[in-house]
Design an enzyme around this catalytic site. Structure first.
Site, short mmCIF file in Angstrom:
data_model
loop_
_atom_site.label_atom_id
_atom_site.label_comp_id
_atom_site.label_asym_id
_atom_site.label_seq_id
_atom_site.Cartn_x
_atom_site.Cartn_y
_atom_site.Cartn_z
N ASN A 6 -100.62 25.07 26.45
CA ASN A 6 -99.97 23.87 26.99
C ASN A 6 -99.90 22.81 25.89
OD1 ASN A 6 -99.66 21.29 28.20
ND2 ASN A 6 -100.20 22.15 30.18
N HIS A 9 -100.05 17.73 25.30
CA HIS A 9 -100.88 16.70 24.65
C HIS A 9 -100.35 16.29 23.28
CE1 HIS A 9 -103.81 16.62 27.82
NE2 HIS A 9 -103.73 17.94 27.86
N HIS A 42 -95.27 20.51 31.08
CA HIS A 42 -95.17 19.88 32.40
C HIS A 42 -94.21 18.70 32.30
CE1 HIS A 42 -97.67 17.94 35.93
NE2 HIS A 42 -96.37 17.95 36.17
N ARG A 44 -93.31 15.78 33.91
CA ARG A 44 -93.81 14.91 34.99
C ARG A 44 -92.73 13.94 35.44
NH1 ARG A 44 -99.75 14.62 35.62
NH2 ARG A 44 -99.22 12.98 37.07
N ARG A 48 -94.49 10.83 31.28
CA ARG A 48 -95.50 10.20 30.42
C ARG A 48 -95.72 10.97 29.12
NH1 ARG A 48 -101.02 11.13 33.86
NH2 ARG A 48 -99.81 10.02 35.41
N HIS A 49 -95.35 12.26 29.09
CA HIS A 49 -95.46 12.99 27.83
C HIS A 49 -94.18 13.78 27.55
CE1 HIS A 49 -96.99 15.93 30.68
NE2 HIS A 49 -98.19 15.38 30.75
N GLU A 69 -94.04 23.56 34.26
CA GLU A 69 -94.73 23.01 35.43
C GLU A 69 -93.95 21.82 35.95
OE1 GLU A 69 -98.53 21.79 34.05
OE2 GLU A 69 -99.15 23.81 33.52
N THR A 100 -103.61 16.49 36.51
CA THR A 100 -103.51 17.13 37.82
C THR A 100 -104.91 17.32 38.41
OG1 THR A 100 -101.70 18.33 36.81
CG2 THR A 100 -102.34 19.02 39.01
N GLU A 150 -101.54 30.25 40.32
CA GLU A 150 -102.43 29.84 39.22
C GLU A 150 -103.61 29.15 39.89
OE1 GLU A 150 -100.74 27.86 35.83
OE2 GLU A 150 -102.68 26.98 35.28
N HIS A 213 -106.85 24.86 33.90
CA HIS A 213 -107.31 23.48 34.02
C HIS A 213 -108.77 23.35 33.61
CE1 HIS A 213 -106.01 19.46 35.07
NE2 HIS A 213 -107.31 19.23 35.15
N1 PXP Z 1 -102.31 24.68 34.30
C1 PXP Z 1 -101.75 23.67 35.01
C2 PXP Z 1 -100.93 24.03 36.22
C3 PXP Z 1 -101.88 22.33 34.61
O1 PXP Z 1 -101.31 21.35 35.32
C4 PXP Z 1 -102.60 22.05 33.43
C5 PXP Z 1 -102.73 20.63 32.96
O2 PXP Z 1 -101.50 20.13 32.61
C6 PXP Z 1 -103.15 23.12 32.72
C7 PXP Z 1 -103.02 24.42 33.18
C8 PXP Z 1 -103.90 22.91 31.43
O3 PXP Z 1 -105.07 22.20 31.69
P1 PXP Z 1 -105.94 21.67 30.47
O4 PXP Z 1 -105.10 20.72 29.70
O5 PXP Z 1 -107.12 21.04 31.14
O6 PXP Z 1 -106.33 22.88 29.66
#
Ligand code: PXP
Length: 260
Positions: A6, A9, A42, A44, A48-49, A69, A100, A150, A213
């Protein structure tokens, strides 16, 4: 195990300055070359990102499947349907949350989720639902027509961090988990049991099973023991480590830890 990296960030850092640095397309290329199996982003509602143009560019340039996402907001669904990602993962979204916070409430929003799945399927996009690890959520996800679930591992990750890191002594201690160690250990065991039984049940129902997550270099081994889980989506811990080691090494190390 499929590793979805992901890269939201990277865009968080960029948006902090509103400049194109770090460039998310560089992150995409590094991820593709360093062992990621999938790119997860994602879009959103509050942007925001990740921005719409990021999704467009990532879809154009990614050599890997893109797991997009999104919430069940109708405007977002129209955008996602047009982008045609390899998969859409429906997640809950609250504007005031930092990230989330829990799985999709597949019971309260059953009709909206059903509509969203239908719309995405009409655009030939397979759908995963980001849900809490409960048997009821697995059954409802199947009934609603998703191909995949998931499992939200945030609760497991929070308990693990309160037991095994300095979180308790930081500003980010989780108040409701400030408990004696023996209670935290029992909670950790229960959280793992919930993930295992949900993954097994989902697989029996014919659903593919991912998890994500809060997973990091210290806790991811717990997921590796659960054979029904075939995909992990990990963001924060990889990007955090990349500050010190570089993104390529951070992804390679996570890939090593998630290879069965
Ligand atoms: N899976 C989903 C559905 C998420 O919303 C997120 C956070 O955006 C992640 C995985 C990744 O989570 P983390 O950034 O805590 O590794």
């Amino acid at each position: 195990m499929t590793l979805g990296v992901n890269i939201d960030h990277v865009a968080v850092l960029r948006e902090a300055r509103k400049v194109n640095d770090p460039d998310i397309i560089n992150a995409l290329h590094v991820a593709c070359e360093s062992g990621a199996d999938q790119i997860t982003i994602h879009l959103r509602e509050d942007r925001r990102h990740i921005q719409d143009v990021d999704v467009k560019n990532i879809m154009n340039f990614s050599k890997l499947p893109v797991n997009l996402e999104c919430s069940i907001n109708r405007d977002i669904l129209n955008i996602v349907s047009n982008f045609k990602p390899h998969r859409a993962t429906l997640v809950p979204e609250k504007r005031e949350e930092v990230t989330t916070e829990g799985g999709l409430d597949v019971f309260t929003y059953e009709d909206d989720i059903s509509y969203a799945i239908e719309q995405l399927h009409d655009s030939l996009i397979p759908v995963s639902l980001f849900v809490d690890p409960t048997i009821e959520a697995m059954e409802k996800s199947k009934e609603l027509g998703a191909e995949m679930v998931e499992l939200h591992t945030g609760s497991f990750a929070n308990i693990f961090a309160m037991l095994n890191s300095s979180l308790l002594h930081s500003n980010h201690s989780i108040k409701e988990l400030e408990l004696p160690r023996y209670e935290l250990e029992a909670k950790l065991e229960k959280s793992i049991e919930d993930i295992v039984t949900s993954a097994q049940h989902a697989k029996k129902l014919g659903l593919e099973v991912a998890a994500g997550h809060g997973l990091n270099y210290h806790n991811v081994s717990y997921m590796m023991d659960i054979q029904e889980i075939t995909e992990l989506n990990i963001g924060q811990s990889i990007i955090a480590r990349s500050v010190f080691s570089g993104l390529a090494d951070a992804i390679k190390e996570m890939k090593r830890l998630t290879t069965r």
